[in-house]
Scaffold this active site. Structure first.
Site, PDB file in Angstrom:
ATOM      1  N   GLY A   1       0.798  -1.227   0.000  1.00 54.21           N
ATOM      2  CA  GLY A   1       0.000   0.000   0.000  1.00 54.21           C
ATOM      3  C   GLY A   1       0.824   1.267   0.000  1.00 54.21           C
ATOM      4  O   GLY A   1       1.910   1.330   0.587  1.00 54.21           O
TER       5      GLY A   1
ATOM      6  N   ASP B   1       6.327  -3.690  -8.411  1.00 55.94           N
ATOM      7  CA  ASP B   1       5.817  -2.629  -9.295  1.00 55.94           C
ATOM      8  C   ASP B   1       4.984  -1.587  -8.545  1.00 55.94           C
ATOM      9  O   ASP B   1       5.126  -0.383  -8.783  1.00 55.94           O
ATOM     10  CB  ASP B   1       5.044  -3.222 -10.482  1.00 55.94           C
TER      11      ASP B   1
ATOM     12  N   THR C   1      10.800  -8.946  -6.742  1.00 53.53           N
ATOM     13  CA  THR C   1       9.593  -9.755  -6.871  1.00 53.53           C
ATOM     14  C   THR C   1       9.961 -11.160  -7.291  1.00 53.53           C
ATOM     15  O   THR C   1      10.780 -11.358  -8.192  1.00 53.53           O
ATOM     16  CB  THR C   1       8.585  -9.213  -7.910  1.00 53.53           C
TER      17      THR C   1
ATOM     18  N   ASP D   1       7.991 -12.987  -8.759  1.00 48.39           N
ATOM     19  CA  ASP D   1       7.270 -13.254 -10.011  1.00 48.39           C
ATOM     20  C   ASP D   1       8.079 -12.856 -11.246  1.00 48.39           C
ATOM     21  O   ASP D   1       7.721 -13.226 -12.365  1.00 48.39           O
ATOM     22  CB  ASP D   1       5.945 -12.480 -10.043  1.00 48.39           C
TER      23      ASP D   1
ATOM     24  N   GLY E   1       2.502 -16.432  -9.042  1.00 46.90           N
ATOM     25  CA  GLY E   1       2.640 -15.829 -10.369  1.00 46.90           C
ATOM     26  C   GLY E   1       1.289 -15.299 -10.792  1.00 46.90           C
ATOM     27  O   GLY E   1       0.494 -16.001 -11.404  1.00 46.90           O
TER      28      GLY E   1
ATOM     29  N   GLU F   1      -0.651 -19.396 -10.285  1.00 43.97           N
ATOM     30  CA  GLU F   1      -1.916 -19.010  -9.632  1.00 43.97           C
ATOM     31  C   GLU F   1      -2.804 -18.125 -10.501  1.00 43.97           C
ATOM     32  O   GLU F   1      -4.026 -18.122 -10.357  1.00 43.97           O
ATOM     33  CB  GLU F   1      -1.630 -18.288  -8.309  1.00 43.97           C
TER      34      GLU F   1
ATOM     35  N   TYR G   1       3.848 -19.789   0.184  1.00 40.31           N
ATOM     36  CA  TYR G   1       4.697 -18.932   1.013  1.00 40.31           C
ATOM     37  C   TYR G   1       6.008 -19.610   1.408  1.00 40.31           C
ATOM     38  O   TYR G   1       6.964 -18.929   1.779  1.00 40.31           O
ATOM     39  CB  TYR G   1       3.923 -18.483   2.262  1.00 40.31           C
ATOM     40  N   ALA G   2       6.051 -20.954   1.333  1.00 43.41           N
ATOM     41  CA  ALA G   2       7.296 -21.653   1.677  1.00 43.41           C
ATOM     42  C   ALA G   2       8.391 -21.337   0.666  1.00 43.41           C
ATOM     43  O   ALA G   2       9.573 -21.523   0.929  1.00 43.41           O
ATOM     44  CB  ALA G   2       7.044 -23.156   1.730  1.00 43.41           C
TER      45      ALA G   2
ATOM     46  N   ARG H   1       8.746 -18.200  -0.992  1.00 39.20           N
ATOM     47  CA  ARG H   1       9.301 -16.844  -0.965  1.00 39.20           C
ATOM     48  C   ARG H   1       9.891 -16.443   0.386  1.00 39.20           C
ATOM     49  O   ARG H   1      10.483 -15.375   0.509  1.00 39.20           O
ATOM     50  CB  ARG H   1       8.253 -15.837  -1.415  1.00 39.20           C
TER      51      ARG H   1
END
Ligand code: F6P
Length: 445
Positions: free
Chosen positions: A155, A180, A208, A210, A254, A309, A367-368, A370
């Site tokens: 945010g 981004d 990122t 991604d 992703g 995803e 999450y494992a 990243r």
């Protein structure tokens, strides 16, 4: 269409001070390993692109190179910097924080570094997040852990409130480590700083898992992430091969870009299908995914499916099972429907209808992936990005991010990296490699 007309990076003013690193770079000139600070890195890299431009060499689109400058805008001894990490976690955040602090303290001898907590929110007075003093001692071994010692959040915040805080804290350079959305926030800050006539530099370091930030080569943390993801694909393959009618289904992150899915699948050649947001597919029908999967299991006895995803969101909409509510997160990202869960039930139903045996194992490492620490490759990249970012900030560059072009460190205007997203090109060589490796049908649409 990307506007490459002006890739110049904003400057706060003329450099005024000799750099402590000046002697180190004094006699260097461009060569295959190094780009002199007065040189440029050409944007394009094929003969046909250059021929099409038909422009004199000095007018070709090009980036300013990264690296130390002989003269600085900020006097090192009295410079104070701020560091903030924003958005989702990514391997290497702590490496970058450490790299920044070490370079600033050890090579430039800056007056101090402040780490703001939990993203831009930590820059707002009254947020309750106390900043951290960052020194070589406090960051010494933080790179041994995943996550970020500063914490993060999504945010944007009111740029004026953030700038007021920077002014109060006498910050000269703010390093924003983020994706981004955070880069858009950083660009807004740089713009407002200029309007207010202040000389505070804003330097972005693109993060990122991604890999969806364009024009920077590769985002840090991506290599670690797909390497960890590859282990889940291997687990899925082992489970699938051991079962009768074995199907291993792995859902990877992703949202808009299938880079993790593609690279993780290519890493050990064990996937039979890769589904990514950039390449549409249909579930049903003779040319659809379910038929192709069923056939593969019939032929080979088992199959492994990797799905990003963000893939197949239109499939979810069509079946009204999306779970996508239209809601957005604090970064403005649309909530996605759960393609993994949907595929699991669609595959189960299809095999049941066909009267075929199925043993489906579903793995969502999410999450494992990243939250791990950076691997050595990413650690090296992180420290070098951090060094390039410090050099740029001390030289008075602003409103830019550090990146790589043709294996050279470069300064990229933030406006360029937020102008579009980096996507797997369906007609590009990465996707072709995936098709070659999986032997999945070229089209399941
Ligand atoms: O933006 C990176 C990313 O890893 C996406 O692939 C994923 O959708 C998102 O973060 C999830 O992050 P969070 O659950 O923290 O919002």
């Amino acid at each position: 269409m990307t506007d490459l007309a002006d890739l110049r990076v904003a400057r706060l003013g003329e450099p005024r001070f000799d750099s402590p690193l000046a002697g180190f770079v004094a006699d260097r000139r461009s060569n295959e390993h190094y780009v002199d600070e007065d040189d440029r890195v050409i944007f394009h890299d094929t003969v046909s692109q250059l021929r099409d431009l038909a422009a004199p060499v000095d007018e070709l689109p090009s980036f300013e190179p990264g690296g130390p400058r002989r003269r600085l805008f900020f006097a090192p001894g009295s410079t104070k910097v701020g560091i903030v990490t924003c958005g989702g976690l990514c391997p290497g955040l702590n490496d970058v924080i450490r790299g920044l602090v070490m370079e600033l303290a050890k090579h430039y001898g800056v007056a101090g570094a402040v780490g703001y907590r939990h993203g831009f929110a930590g820059l707002i007075r009254g947020s309750g997040h106390q900043p951290m003093r960052l020194t070589p001692e406090t960051v010494h071994d933080i790179n041994q852990h995943g996550g970020t010692v500063l914490g993060s959040s999504r945010g944007a915040q009111d740029p004026d409130l953030v700038i007021d805080r920077l002014v109060d804290d006498r910050i000269d350079i703010l390093f924003v480590i983020g994706g981004d959305g955070s880069m858009r926030g950083a660009a807004g800050l740089a713009r407002r700083i200029q309007q207010r006539g202040l000389t505070i530099s804003v330097i972005g370091i693109p993060k990122t898992i991604d890999n969806d930030i364009p024009f920077i080569g590769q985002s840090f943390g991506f290599v670690t992430s797909f390497s960890v993801a590859a282990r889940s694909i291997n687990a899925a393959m082992i489970e699938a091969r051991a079962a009768v009618g074995g199907v291993g289904l792995v859902k990877l992150m992703g949202r808009h870009s299938g880079f993790i899915a593609c690279y993780a699948a290519l890493a050990n050649h064990e996937a039979d299908f890769v589904l990514i947001p950039e390449v549409p597919f249909r579930l049903g029908g003779p040319a659809g995914f379910l038929s192709a999967l069923h056939q593969r299991v019939k032929d080979a006895g088992h199959a492994v499916v990797v799905v990003a995803e963000g893939a197949g969101q239109d499939v979810l909409e069509a079946t009204r099972e999306s779970g996508a509510t239209g809601a957005t997160d604090a970064s403005g990202n649309q909530a996605l429907g759960d393609i993994g869960a949907h595929l699991r039930s669609a595959i189960t139903q299809h095999f049941r209808k066909q009267g075929s045996a199925l043993s489906l194992k579903y793995i969502d490492p999410g999450y494992a992936i990243r939250s791990v620490r950076a691997d050595p490759h990413d650690s090296v990249y992180c420290v070098r990005l951090a060094q390039a970012a410090v050099h740029a900030g001390m030289a008075g560059r602003t409103d830019m991010v550090v990146g790589r072009r043709h294996n050279r460190f470069v300064h990229v205007p933030i406006s360029l990296v937020v102008s579009q997203g980096n996507r797997v090109a369906p007609d590009g060589d990465l996707w072709l490699s995936v098709l070659e490796s999986t032997a999945q049908p070229v089209s399941m649409a």
